[in-house]
Design an enzyme around this catalytic site. Structure first.
Site, mmCIF file in Angstrom:
data_model
loop_
_atom_site.group_PDB
_atom_site.id
_atom_site.type_symbol
_atom_site.label_atom_id
_atom_site.label_comp_id
_atom_site.label_asym_id
_atom_site.label_seq_id
_atom_site.Cartn_x
_atom_site.Cartn_y
_atom_site.Cartn_z
ATOM 1 N N SER A 35 3.459 0.097 8.033
ATOM 2 C CA SER A 35 4.075 0.538 6.778
ATOM 3 C C SER A 35 5.332 -0.284 6.490
ATOM 4 C CB SER A 35 4.357 2.044 6.838
ATOM 5 O OG SER A 35 4.700 2.550 5.563
ATOM 6 N N GLN B 299 0.308 -1.549 -0.903
ATOM 7 C CA GLN B 299 0.651 -0.822 0.315
ATOM 8 C C GLN B 299 1.205 0.580 0.086
ATOM 9 O OE1 GLN B 299 3.987 -0.661 2.576
ATOM 10 N NE2 GLN B 299 3.309 -1.994 4.214
#
Length: 293
Positions: A89, A238
């Protein structure tokens, strides 16, 4: 030579006191000063004294970027280089910086805006599931609107994300050894972050990406590449896309990686990798004391 991957943890790995042992190192002290100019607040003051702020998305993400990138620069100053990089992440931003895709300040500006947008995202829920039936989980998610597999971390650990009602439905229907709601403001890595992702795209469009100097495994598409256009496209997906960490782990031996160094606080990623690929050499650089010679 042993082929080595460097991996970078994301939100959740932060700890009070992290990075403060780097203040005695002149180059690190300079970076902390630069970070203060960009952010408008002190990374080290929060790391030393303000545990509540340290756990708030607005501060957590820039702090992790600054501390992990400083540790990485110090490793590189000692003559070490990775053969491949990946980050979980937020950690993907440090991976891209290390691979030379953008410069340090551009990366911090991106992370600052990402943190601001994710911090104000409300109304969603995330939960971690441990030791569950994967086939059952996939079936229940497929039949439940407004919930997704947000983090596929290892064969035995995932995070789901969505509306509170949908997440609770999955938690009640999937048999798992443990199911824990996470302390986050929104449904990160899901379609519910679409507004934040669209706003973030406007700043991402202003940053020019360079071809990576080493291959990068991205969260949303864990196939190694050095192509700047592909890496930017993957990063733009993302915020709403799943973190496919289990597949990243599986790609390490495919890319002939024998050793993995996790750079940053904690040992979350080496733990996850060990559960997926048990035969790799795994080490951690969490602080100044663990820097290699």
């Amino acid at each position: 030579m042993t082929k080595t991957a460097w991996v970078f943890p994301g939100q959740g790995s932060q700890a009070l006191g992290m990075g403060t042992d780097l203040l005695d190192i002149p180059t690190a002290k300079e970076k902390f000063a630069q970070a203060r100019e960009i952010l408008g607040w002190s990374v080290t003051e929060i790391c030393q004294n303000e545990e509540a702020k340290l756990s708030q998305t607005l501060y957590t993400q820039p702090i992790l970027y600054v501390v992990e990138s400083i540790l990485t620069d110090l490793i590189r100053e000692r003559g070490h280089q990775p053969d491949l990089v990946a980050g979980h992440s937020l950690g993907e931003y440090i991976a891209l910086y290390v691979a030379g895709v953008f410069d340090w300040s551009a990366g911090l500006h991106l992370v600052k805006r990402r943190a601001e947008l994710m911090d104000i995202a409300v109304g969603g829920m995330m939960a971690a599931l441990m030791n569950f039936d994967r086939e059952q989980l996939e079936t229940v998610i497929a039949n439940t609107p407004n919930v997704v597999l947000a983090n596929d971390n290892s064969p035995a650990q995932v995070v789901i994300s969505g509306t509170p009602e949908a997440v609770k439905t999955v938690m009640s229907q999937v048999k798992a050894k443990r199911a824990i709601p996470l302390k986050v403001s929104g449904a990160f890595h899901s379609h519910l972050m679409a507004t934040a992702a669209a706003e973030f795209q406007t700043i991402l469009d202003t940053v020019e990406f360079q071809p990576a100097t080493v291959p990068v495994l991205s969260n949303v598409e864990p196939v190694a590449t050095v192509d700047a256009t592909i890496l930017k496209q993957r990063l733009s997906q993302q915020i709403t896309g799943s973190v496919r960490w289990r597949e990243i782990s599986l790609q390490l031996p495919v890319n002939s990686i024998e050793k993995v160094i996790e750079i940053g606080p904690g040992n979350v990623l080496t733990g996850l990798i060990k559960r997926t690929i048990p035969d790799l050499i795994l080490t951690n650089v969490r602080n100044a004391a663990e820097l290699p010679n």
